[in-house]
Design an enzyme around this catalytic site. Structure first.
Site, short mmCIF file in Angstrom:
data_model
loop_
_atom_site.label_atom_id
_atom_site.label_comp_id
_atom_site.label_asym_id
_atom_site.label_seq_id
_atom_site.Cartn_x
_atom_site.Cartn_y
_atom_site.Cartn_z
N GLU A 49 8.86 54.93 49.20
CA GLU A 49 10.17 55.32 49.74
C GLU A 49 10.88 56.33 48.84
O GLU A 49 12.10 56.27 48.63
CB GLU A 49 11.03 54.09 50.03
CG GLU A 49 10.43 53.23 51.13
CD GLU A 49 11.44 52.43 51.90
OE1 GLU A 49 12.62 52.79 51.91
OE2 GLU A 49 11.01 51.44 52.50
N GLY A 60 3.96 64.26 50.63
CA GLY A 60 4.56 62.99 50.28
C GLY A 60 6.03 63.23 49.98
O GLY A 60 6.90 63.04 50.82
#
Length: 383
Positions: free
Chosen positions: A367, A133
């Site tokens: 994000e 991630g």
């Protein structure tokens, strides 16, 4: 003399007024049901298509409006003020198309951008994996060249618009020995065999599907490579720098929705024989909420202006990270205070502030988590 850096033009103000009226009339009535049913905001999305919002940030040459980033931030903010899921449905395709706009061949631009601008197609951005991630270089999805095709194998996690999108922008390893420099970027049409293995049951933005997307030997034409082989990490970071300010705008919009509702409630709710808006302690809470959100809004607009101006001093990574981080942290605090201002009512689903609080949380995570944003900011400060 150059215009003031952060002053909104009359066009911006008119656009905000138009979007607010549109969102109140066409988006807000469906927001609670979208959240309750965890259903894609179909009515809201189609209404946005009627207003040509999917093409707002797409260049005019490809069927879009070519609007500046401040205008795009206003759109994200005003939609999120009533429904974060609908706001996200506009933002995610733009995120997916940024690599196409900035790095792809003319053929790929002509293939995808007009369809997305018209709202005929939607896009997803496939970067994250279960163990990759924040640590993008640890991704395991592979792309292997086979003649005139690339063969992609792997699984992407937490993909927004999973199962809805028509094209997936996929980052995959093409050189396992090179870490960051071994990642490449591809456009993968959904009908090439893309599978959605699981959709998540989420805390917030429940109308925006998030899922596990599987590429099991998916074959795509060699021309679907975006940019040069091995440039995927650069493309990913370049894209996120230019997308994060609109996540900040989404956070500002969610917070503004909570502020507006709480202020209205305070004028109607009575305690001790008078409106609670007369109680100084609560008035000060509302004032602090508004101060934080206005500061966040200004920082977001500054980051958007850097994008519009081509980042002349190389500050976008730092300022964009600041905008996303501060706006989302502020939104979480503001929406929590809005729940507090409504007391027991704020804790029920009869009022939207608890939804705003749940929706705000994801803006601190996606994000790039706010911890990663602080890494980016500190690196810019310390060298």
């Amino acid at each position: 003399m150059e215009p003031a850096l952060f002053a909104l033009s009359d066009t911006h103000r008119q656009f905000r007024d138009t979007l607010r009226q549109f969102a109140e009339a066409r988006i807000a009535p469906h927001a609670a049901a979208v959240d309750r049913d965890a259903a894609f905001p179909e009515e809201g999305f189609r209404a946005c298509v009627e207003l040509e919002l999917p093409g707002l940030g797409v260049p005019e040459a490809y069927g879009g409006a070519g609007a500046d980033m401040v205008t795009q931030a206003i759109m994200a903010e005003e939609l999120a003020r009533v429904c974060a899921s609908t706001s996200l449905s506009m933002l995610i395709s733009k995120l997916g198309m940024l690599p196409v706009m900035n790095w792809a061949s003319e053929e790929l631009k002509q293939r995808y951008l007009p369809r997305v601008a018209a709202g005929e197609w939607q896009a997803s951005y496939c970067l994250s994996e279960a163990d990759a991630g924040s640590d993008v270089a640890s991704m395991r999805t592979r792309a292997v060249r086979d003649g005139d095709e690339w063969v992609i194998t792997g699984t992407k996690y937490w993909i927004t618009n999973a199962g809805v999108s028509d094209v997936y922008i996929v980052f995959a390893v093409t050189d396992p020995d090179s870490r960051h420099r071994g990642i490449s970027c591809f456009a993968v049409d959904a009908d090439r065999g893309v599978q959605v293995a699981k959709l998540e049951d989420k805390l917030g933005v429940r109308g925006s599907p998030t899922g596990e997307v599987v590429f099991d030997g998916v074959r795509i034409p060699a021309g679907n490579l975006i940019g040069e082989e091995g440039h995927g990490f650069t493309i990913a970071m370049h894209t996120l720098d230019r997308s994060r300010p609109t996540i900040g705008a989404q956070a500002v919009g969610i917070a503004q929705g909570a502020i507006d509702f709480a202020a209205g409630y305070m004028g109607e709710r009575t305690a001790f024989g008078r409106p609670i808006a007369d109680l100084q302690g609560l008035r000060f809470m509302l004032a602090d909420m508004a101060i934080r959100n206005e500061a966040a809004r200004t920082l977001v607009y500054r980051a958007c202006t850097l994008v519009d101006n081509g980042d002349p001093e190389g500050e976008l990574s730092k300022i964009g990270a600041m905008a996303k981080c501060f706006a989302s942290d502020s939104a979480m605090a503001i929406t929590t205070d809005a729940v507090q201002l409504l007391g027991g009512y704020g804790f029920t689903k009869d009022f939207p502030v608890e939804r705003f609080m749940r929706d705000a949380k994801i803006t601190q995570i996606y994000e790039g988590t706010n911890q990663i944003q602080r890494v980016v900011i500190a690196k810019a400060l310390l060298g």
